[in-house]
Motif scaffolding. Structure first.
Motif, PDB file in Angstrom:
ATOM      1  N   ALA A   1       0.474  -1.111  -0.069  1.00 40.71           N
ATOM      2  CA  ALA A   1      -0.499  -0.055  -0.211  1.00 40.71           C
ATOM      3  C   ALA A   1       0.655   1.095  -0.032  1.00 40.71           C
ATOM      4  O   ALA A   1       2.170   1.514   0.643  1.00 40.71           O
ATOM      5  CB  ALA A   1      -1.003  -0.372   0.631  1.00 40.71           C
TER       6      ALA A   1
ATOM      7  N   ASP B   1      -1.660  -1.014   5.746  1.00 42.52           N
ATOM      8  CA  ASP B   1      -2.432   0.424   4.875  1.00 42.52           C
ATOM      9  C   ASP B   1      -1.264   1.518   4.250  1.00 42.52           C
ATOM     10  O   ASP B   1      -1.370   2.648   3.611  1.00 42.52           O
ATOM     11  CB  ASP B   1      -3.459   1.218   5.555  1.00 42.52           C
ATOM     12  CG  ASP B   1      -2.553   1.616   6.450  1.00 42.52           C
ATOM     13  OD1 ASP B   1      -1.155   1.425   6.782  1.00 42.52           O
ATOM     14  OD2 ASP B   1      -3.110   2.793   7.867  1.00 42.52           O
TER      15      ASP B   1
ATOM     16  N   ARG C   1      -6.689  -7.251   9.540  1.00 37.83           N
ATOM     17  CA  ARG C   1      -6.972  -6.250   8.465  1.00 37.83           C
ATOM     18  C   ARG C   1      -6.780  -4.697   9.267  1.00 37.83           C
ATOM     19  O   ARG C   1      -6.776  -4.464  10.242  1.00 37.83           O
ATOM     20  CB  ARG C   1      -7.922  -6.143   7.774  1.00 37.83           C
ATOM     21  CG  ARG C   1      -8.691  -7.665   6.821  1.00 37.83           C
ATOM     22  CD  ARG C   1      -7.349  -7.659   6.218  1.00 37.83           C
ATOM     23  NE  ARG C   1      -7.611  -8.493   4.990  1.00 37.83           N
ATOM     24  CZ  ARG C   1      -6.810  -9.929   5.003  1.00 37.83           C
ATOM     25  NH1 ARG C   1      -6.663  -9.699   6.073  1.00 37.83           N
ATOM     26  NH2 ARG C   1      -7.616 -10.812   4.553  1.00 37.83           N
TER      27      ARG C   1
ATOM     28  N   SER D   1      -6.243   0.198   8.572  1.00 33.29           N
ATOM     29  CA  SER D   1      -6.930   1.242   7.821  1.00 33.29           C
ATOM     30  C   SER D   1      -7.185   2.200   8.861  1.00 33.29           C
ATOM     31  O   SER D   1      -7.879   2.486   9.670  1.00 33.29           O
ATOM     32  CB  SER D   1      -8.429   1.111   6.737  1.00 33.29           C
ATOM     33  OG  SER D   1      -8.837   1.974   6.336  1.00 33.29           O
TER      34      SER D   1
ATOM     35  N   LYS E   1     -11.337  -0.749   4.555  1.00 33.45           N
ATOM     36  CA  LYS E   1     -11.134   0.082   4.126  1.00 33.45           C
ATOM     37  C   LYS E   1     -11.795   1.624   4.103  1.00 33.45           C
ATOM     38  O   LYS E   1     -13.205   1.236   4.229  1.00 33.45           O
ATOM     39  CB  LYS E   1     -10.613   0.180   2.025  1.00 33.45           C
ATOM     40  CG  LYS E   1      -9.880   1.661   1.951  1.00 33.45           C
ATOM     41  CD  LYS E   1      -9.121   1.014   0.368  1.00 33.45           C
ATOM     42  CE  LYS E   1      -8.546   2.209   0.188  1.00 33.45           C
ATOM     43  NZ  LYS E   1      -8.023   1.228  -1.549  1.00 33.45           N
ATOM     44  N   ASP E   2     -11.716   2.251   4.504  1.00 36.46           N
ATOM     45  CA  ASP E   2     -12.047   3.549   4.437  1.00 36.46           C
ATOM     46  C   ASP E   2     -12.884   4.125   5.193  1.00 36.46           C
ATOM     47  O   ASP E   2     -14.270   4.313   4.614  1.00 36.46           O
ATOM     48  CB  ASP E   2     -11.902   3.992   3.165  1.00 36.46           C
ATOM     49  CG  ASP E   2     -10.874   4.503   2.696  1.00 36.46           C
ATOM     50  OD1 ASP E   2      -9.918   4.775   3.228  1.00 36.46           O
ATOM     51  OD2 ASP E   2     -10.871   4.365   1.771  1.00 36.46           O
TER      52      ASP E   2
END
Length: 910
Positions: free
Chosen positions: A594, A638, A685, A687, A729-730
């Motif tokens: 990323a 990220d 994960r 973010s 994500k986001d």
């Protein structure tokens, strides 16, 4: 020959470090100064630097006194030159000393770290002269510097064994499978890894695998098809044969597979009957008849007690002896034995006159078995079938399999990648050389280069030949770049390249000289992890030892040149990707990327761990994971921070979800810790300040979320529902939610959770085309404000469809239909805000694997369009991870190893 169920050395079809250390040339071997006239070029290099070590791989051109017994003198020589060799002689244990016909001696040492053998760690010293006039002529091999691995396992033996058995692809086989513990082994690479080595045999599939389980984490560190000989303590055969058993030498006759009568050396039993045991040489040669039993009954085990040698009440054996292939196996074993003894001075496969055992008439579960293999202690020949004669009929096949026995007792080439391909190549070379010599074939005769051409009952020899050593294959045109999952990294597929070079040498030199050079290279220079270039250097060094002129040496070098076995050949394969990291050999390595920063599990100067670097290749990779004896993997990033799971290790170490900044400057922080052995963490994960992961316990998997750095909380799920896979994500968290309504099939529904709203905001019902039946969603990813996934039809009648949907649950669309000829055929899916990248796995062609059929990466715009090849690299492309724009990193096997590579934009049509 297509690969059949038996994988242990069939006739038919690395633990390497990340950082390469340079070695200065010793003053005594310095190169000429600039401006001085160059001497007559010598094809044999004076010094070859090692890779992944500070010790040189080869030092030649020496003439230094070393009086005394060979082994102590060789050890003293290495100790006397610490700046040249960089070797701790306290880690070397003598494996043996061999002596050539001219009196030259080679002392072979094994490297042991804390008393534990190092895989591939062998160093050899070559001596000439006698007594006070004895001198060191050359030295080399592989000695791994910088090893810091522990020598005491942290994981219980029962757990390590279960991990080895879990390497079997079919869980149903694990109860009946056998895992033979061969002891502790250090895998080289960085600081090294302490492993327990098992040979795992699956009787149902007829396969055997060498499995190395990390003794500090309990995970598989390396696995490959079996090839190594059984431990010396294991009996090679039973019952034993020899005069002490009441056998007396005799002669007789027996028909061969073609019905021709052959004279045979046999043995007379005490009861007056006869058996196929040849007692005319120091090593007894015995041929057993499997009588149609499965080949697996004889694979890497002593000959069963109820199996008996081919027998007859009289010295004249019946027709079945020939029909089963026993006569040919028996006669051919004697021819091969005599070739090695009379031509090369070797007494038997082990060099010590050990028993030579063949088993013929083996089947594949009662069906014809057109194949043969060396199992580590004996030859096993298939029954052939309607299209093939018994595989013992071909002298070159017998020579091939028996040469595997010679390799196993000398260089012990590891059976994977280039070292395994050289094992096959040397077996091919000597198989053909033995047949050409015995049959009086000229090297100009096209049949001399064919292997197994006499096996077919009806087809022409050229059509029946398994390999052709004169087919001019080269590294740059023909090397098949694959991971270890196919043909153990191409051991058969790539062997003709090296074998072709050896065969050209036999055509250039006189055959006897060539045979002696190749044999000397095998027994006195090659070590288990050597590659093609090390093989080239070994042959050239052997040639100079045996007195080849410079003109002859240049012809040897030209043979390797013609087959592309030259320094830097991997760089000439025409790749269109940039290498970020070489030799990514860990099977658990899955890259993440990323914002221009990559992350992967690898072996580096600080040992095995998570390393990060930049896609521009600047700077030195930084290790993020701590050295706590646990396995640190399944990492994502990220672009600013990384998150991963840590597990295994010493008892009581627990499991953690860890996070750290990619800069390596900040602390490693635990987001979630579990000390329960019933729990398993995964799918981490990240973010920004949000981290998600899963916790599996008692057969149920739930998602957890840490929002804005807070305490992770389990997200609510309906009773009976589970999750698999995560994407974050986001502010959006996606997962696959699964459940079963009564006896109905399992339902899999992509689900979207809003972190800000704290609730599920969308569920994406199945969107299969009419008439295709239920489907399965996998490989969720979030990109460009949309959720993407692969949808595989449950009946597997089509390839996967790439689906895309808006975050509110609307606008489900097919980005790429499964009917497309370039649709996905694997579960690899990754995406950026501009493009979606996926993997297409090819089918194995009828004629065998090709580079074109290996997995390739394709890319399609996020908004839809025509797919394009991401890269024209010809080898296998695996484990893609999308960065910004159209940039993607992946693991590429094109260059004869697995490298982490990057490409900024699709190549288009290749």
């Amino acid at each position: 020959m297509p690969r059949l169920p038996r994988t242990t050395g069939t006739f038919a079809l690395g633990a390497a470090a990340v950082v390469t250390l340079a070695l200065a040339v010793p003053p005594a071997l310095a190169l000429p100064a600039a401006g001085t006239p160059a001497p007559d070029p010598d094809p044999v290099p004076a010094l070859v630097t090692g890779t992944d070590t500070a010790a040189p791989q080869l030092v030649t051109g020496l003439s230094e006194p070393a009086p005394g017994d060979p082994a102590p003198a060789a050890l003293a020589h290495l100790a006397a030159h610490p700046d040249r060799y960089r070797i701790d002689t306290g880690e070397l244990v003598e494996l043996g000393t061999t002596q050539g016909p001219d009196g030259r001696r080679t002392v072979r040492f094994e490297q042991r770290h804390g008393g534990i053998p190092v895989l591939g760690g062998q160093y050899l010293v070559h001596l000439t002269g006698q007594d006070a006039g004895q001198k060191v002529q050359s030295a080399g091999g592989r000695y791994f510097t910088g090893l810091t691995a522990p020598t005491t396992p942290a994981v219980p033996a029962a757990t390590l064994r279960q991990a080895a058995l879990a390497e079997l692809p079919d869980p149903r086989s694990r109860d009946s499978a056998a895992a033979e513990d061969l002891g502790a082994v250090i895998l080289p690479g960085g600081g090294g890894r302490l492993t327990e080595h098992y040979t795992v045999r699956d009787p149902a599939a007829g396969t055997a695998r060498e499995v190395y389980v990390d003794a500090t984490t309990g995970t598989v560190a390396l696995a490959h098809d079996a090839r190594a000989p059984r431990p010396a303590t294991a009996p090679a055969t039973s019952p034993a044969t020899g005069p002490a058993d009441g056998l007396q030498p005799a002669t007789g006759t027996a028909p061969d597979a073609h019905g021709r009568t052959a004279a045979v050396h046999i043995a007379k039993r005490a009861d007056g009957t006869y058996q196929f045991t040849d007692l005319t040489r120091p090593a007894p040669i015995t041929t057993y008849d499997a009588d149609g039993r499965d080949a697996g009954d004889f694979d890497r085990v002593p000959v069963p007690a109820d199996a008996v040698p081919a027998s007859s009440p009289t010295p004249d054996f019946p027709a079945a002896t020939g029909e089963h292939g026993a006569t040919d196996a028996h006669v051919n074993a004697g021819i091969v034995y005599d070739f090695y003894r009379d031509r090369l001075g070797r007494e038997g496969l082990d060099g010590k006159g050990g028993a030579v055992v063949s088993v013929v008439n083996a089947s594949d579960g009662g069906k014809p078995y057109p194949n043969a293999f060396w199992d580590g202690s004996k030859m096993v020949y298939g029954s052939g079938g309607p299209d093939y004669y018994p595989f013992s009929v071909a002298l070159d096949v017998a020579g091939h399999e028996m040469t595997h026995g010679v390799v196993a007792h000398t260089a012990k080439l590891l059976y994977l990648g280039q070292s395994g391909a050289m094992d096959e190549a040397i077996a091919d070379y000597f198989g053909n050389a033995i047949e050409a010599t015995a049959r009086g074939l000229s090297m100009d005769d096209p049949a001399a280069a064919l292997l197994g051409e006499s096996l077919c009952r009806t087809r022409a020899p050229q059509a029946c030949a398994q390999r052709n050593l004169a087919d001019r294959r080269t590294t740059t045109a023909d090397y098949l770049g694959t991971r270890y999952s196919i043909d153990a990294g191409g051991v058969h597929l790539n062997s003709p390249i090296f074998a072709g070079a050896l065969w050209d040498i036999r055509r250039t030199l006189d055959p006897l000289t060539a045979d002696r050079v190749v044999y000397h290279a095998l027994t006195d220079y090659l070590t288990p992890l050597d590659d093609f270039l090390a093989g080239r250097d070994a042959v050239l060094s052997a040639g100079r030892d045996l007195g080849l002129t410079k003109r002859q040496l240049r012809s040897v070098a030209a043979a390797f040149d013609a087959h592309g076995i030259t320094p830097g050949w991997q760089k000439r394969l025409g790749t269109d990707s940039r290498t970020l990291l070489q030799n990514v050999s860990n099977g658990m390595a899955t890259p993440a990327v990323a914002r221009g920063h990559w992350l992967i599990l690898g072996d580096g100067p600080a040992g095995t761990g998570l390393y990060t670097g930049t896609v521009d290749g600047h700077g030195t990779p930084v290790r993020l994971s701590p050295e706590d004896g646990r396995i640190h993997s399944w990492a994502t990033t990220d672009g600013t921070n990384a998150v991963w799971a840590a597990m295994g290790g010493p008892r009581g170490a627990g499991q953690d979800v860890l996070t750290a900044p990619l800069s390596g400057a900040g602390p490693v922080r635990s987001v979630f810790r579990s000390t329960s052995t019933a729990q398993q963490l995964g799918n981490a994960r990240i973010s920004g300040t949000d981290i998600a992961f899963t916790v599996s316990e008692n057969g149920r998997t739930r998602p957890y979320l840490s929002h804005d750095g807070g305490t992770p909380l389990a997200l609510p799920l309906p009773e009976g529902h589970d999750v698999s896979e995560l994407a974050l994500k986001d502010g959006l968290l996606a997962w696959n939610e699964t459940w079963r309504d009564g006896d109905s099939p399992l339902v899999t529904v992509p689900t979207l959770y809003s972190v800000a709203a704290g609730k599920v905001t969308a569920r994406y019902a199945e969107h299969a085309p009419a008439g295709t039946g239920p489907s399965s969603a996998v490989s969720l990813t979030l990109a460009g404000g949309r959720l993407l996934w692969l949808d595989f039809p449950a009946d597997h009648t089509r390839r996967a469809t790439i689906r895309s949907a808006a975050p509110d649950g609307s606008g489900i669309a097919d980005l790429l239909s499964g009917d497309s000829p370039n649709a996905p055929r694997s579960t690899v899916l990754t995406a950026s805000d501009q493009a979606v990248t996926y993997q297409v796995d090819g089918d194995k062609p009828a004629g065998g694997w090709t580079n074109a059929a290996l997995p390739k990466l394709w890319q399609v715009p996020l908004t839809g369009g025509t797919p394009q090849r991401l890269s024209c690299d010809r080898g296998g492309q695996y484990e893609a991870a999308a960065d910004q724009g159209t940039r993607v990193i992946w693991l590429d096997a094109t260059a004869g190893r697995t490298d982490l590579v990057v490409r900024d934009r699709p190549a288009g049509i290749c």
